[in-house]
Scaffold this motif. Structure first.
Motif, PDB file in Angstrom:
ATOM      1  N   GLY A   1       0.812  -1.217   0.000  1.00 23.44           N
ATOM      2  CA  GLY A   1       0.000   0.000   0.000  1.00 23.44           C
ATOM      3  C   GLY A   1       0.846   1.268   0.000  1.00 23.44           C
ATOM      4  N   ILE A   2       0.296   2.337  -0.571  1.00 25.38           N
ATOM      5  CA  ILE A   2       1.025   3.600  -0.704  1.00 25.38           C
ATOM      6  C   ILE A   2       1.306   4.229   0.668  1.00 25.38           C
ATOM      7  N   GLN A   3       0.384   4.112   1.605  1.00 22.00           N
ATOM      8  CA  GLN A   3       0.613   4.689   2.938  1.00 22.00           C
ATOM      9  C   GLN A   3       1.794   4.007   3.627  1.00 22.00           C
ATOM     10  N   HIS A   4       1.873   2.693   3.503  1.00 20.58           N
ATOM     11  CA  HIS A   4       2.978   1.969   4.122  1.00 20.58           C
ATOM     12  C   HIS A   4       4.298   2.329   3.452  1.00 20.58           C
ATOM     13  N   LEU A   5       4.294   2.395   2.120  1.00 19.20           N
ATOM     14  CA  LEU A   5       5.530   2.714   1.409  1.00 19.20           C
ATOM     15  C   LEU A   5       6.022   4.120   1.750  1.00 19.20           C
ATOM     16  N   GLN A   6       5.106   5.085   1.878  1.00 18.54           N
ATOM     17  CA  GLN A   6       5.499   6.445   2.239  1.00 18.54           C
ATOM     18  C   GLN A   6       5.995   6.506   3.682  1.00 18.54           C
ATOM     19  N   ALA A   7       5.318   5.805   4.588  1.00 20.43           N
ATOM     20  CA  ALA A   7       5.754   5.797   5.990  1.00 20.43           C
ATOM     21  C   ALA A   7       7.126   5.146   6.124  1.00 20.43           C
ATOM     22  N   LYS A   8       7.356   4.081   5.394  1.00 18.06           N
ATOM     23  CA  LYS A   8       8.653   3.407   5.424  1.00 18.06           C
ATOM     24  C   LYS A   8       9.740   4.316   4.845  1.00 18.06           C
ATOM     25  N   ALA A   9       9.431   5.020   3.749  1.00 21.67           N
ATOM     26  CA  ALA A   9      10.403   5.945   3.149  1.00 21.67           C
ATOM     27  C   ALA A   9      10.722   7.087   4.105  1.00 21.67           C
ATOM     28  N   ARG A  10       9.710   7.612   4.798  1.00 22.92           N
ATOM     29  CA  ARG A  10       9.955   8.692   5.770  1.00 22.92           C
ATOM     30  C   ARG A  10      10.850   8.208   6.898  1.00 22.92           C
ATOM     31  N   TRP A  11      10.643   6.975   7.343  1.00 23.29           N
ATOM     32  CA  TRP A  11      11.447   6.444   8.440  1.00 23.29           C
ATOM     33  C   TRP A  11      12.898   6.331   8.021  1.00 23.29           C
ATOM     34  N   TYR A  12      13.165   5.760   6.832  1.00 21.84           N
ATOM     35  CA  TYR A  12      14.544   5.637   6.359  1.00 21.84           C
ATOM     36  C   TYR A  12      15.153   7.001   6.044  1.00 21.84           C
ATOM     37  N   ASP A  13      14.341   7.911   5.496  1.00 20.49           N
ATOM     38  CA  ASP A  13      14.844   9.250   5.186  1.00 20.49           C
ATOM     39  C   ASP A  13      15.222  10.018   6.446  1.00 20.49           C
ATOM     40  N   SER A  14      14.589   9.697   7.556  1.00 17.15           N
ATOM     41  CA  SER A  14      14.929  10.408   8.794  1.00 17.15           C
ATOM     42  C   SER A  14      16.376  10.127   9.195  1.00 17.15           C
ATOM     43  N   PHE A  15      16.915   8.975   8.822  1.00 18.28           N
ATOM     44  CA  PHE A  15      18.318   8.675   9.094  1.00 18.28           C
ATOM     45  C   PHE A  15      19.224   9.261   8.029  1.00 18.28           C
ATOM     46  N   ASN A  16      18.789   9.236   6.772  1.00 15.90           N
ATOM     47  CA  ASN A  16      19.579   9.761   5.670  1.00 15.90           C
ATOM     48  C   ASN A  16      19.818  11.257   5.788  1.00 15.90           C
ATOM     49  N   GLN A  17      18.825  12.017   6.198  1.00 14.82           N
ATOM     50  CA  GLN A  17      18.923  13.462   6.241  1.00 14.82           C
ATOM     51  C   GLN A  17      19.966  13.936   7.239  1.00 14.82           C
ATOM     52  N   HIS A  18      20.177  13.191   8.308  1.00 14.27           N
ATOM     53  CA  HIS A  18      21.148  13.610   9.322  1.00 14.27           C
ATOM     54  C   HIS A  18      22.583  13.326   8.884  1.00 14.27           C
ATOM     55  N   HIS A  19      22.778  12.293   8.080  1.00 10.03           N
ATOM     56  CA  HIS A  19      24.127  11.894   7.713  1.00 10.03           C
ATOM     57  C   HIS A  19      24.564  12.424   6.352  1.00 10.03           C
ATOM     58  N   GLN A  20      23.603  12.670   5.491  1.00  9.81           N
ATOM     59  CA  GLN A  20      23.967  13.005   4.120  1.00  9.81           C
ATOM     60  C   GLN A  20      23.097  14.161   3.639  1.00  9.81           C
ATOM     61  N   GLN A  21      23.618  15.365   3.714  1.00 14.45           N
ATOM     62  CA  GLN A  21      22.922  16.532   3.201  1.00 14.45           C
ATOM     63  C   GLN A  21      23.495  16.885   1.837  1.00 14.45           C
TER      64      GLN A  21
END
Length: 121
Positions: free
Chosen positions: A28-48
């Motif tokens: 589902g799209i809601q799950h895929l977006q929530a999963k992407a937000r969770w992984y992006d929360s780690f990416n944004q801190h390490h790689q700007q």
């Protein structure tokens, strides 16, 4: 015996744990977006990205469905206090004053004609 429940940490949702329900949820799209937000929360801190490209969808419409997890830049004008630029009718694609419904058109410059008062009572 009661049916087992599955809890999704990404979506903070609980549902019946059957293979069909779990497969439908994971795709589902809601799950895929929530999963992407969770992984992006780690990416944004390490790689700007030093100069990320602009989000053209946000520039054209003032809205992006990815919100803060979008990998493109959402510019904020210096003099604005709101988070999204409000497009004016002149720069919105497909919108002109000529194709607006009468209820949304601006009033005539000379004003509306004064109609005589009719008492229906």
């Amino acid at each position: 015996m009661p049916a087992r429940k599955y809890y999704c940490d990404y979506c903070d949702k609980q549902f019946q744990d059957t293979p069909a329900d779990r497969k439908r949820h994971v795709k589902g799209i809601q799950h895929l977006q929530a999963k992407a937000r969770w992984y992006d929360s780690f990416n944004q801190h390490h790689q700007q990205i030093p100069n990320p490209p602009l989000c053209f969808h946000f520039l054209n419409t003032g809205f992006c469905r990815y919100g803060h997890s979008c990998k493109y830049l959402h510019p904020i004008p210096n003099n604005a206090t709101h988070h999204a630029p409000i497009p004016s009718p002149g720069n919105v694609v497909g919108v002109s004053l000529g194709n607006l419904p009468p209820s949304l058109q601006p009033p005539p410059e000379a004003g509306y004609p004064h109609l005589p008062f009719v008492d229906w009572g």
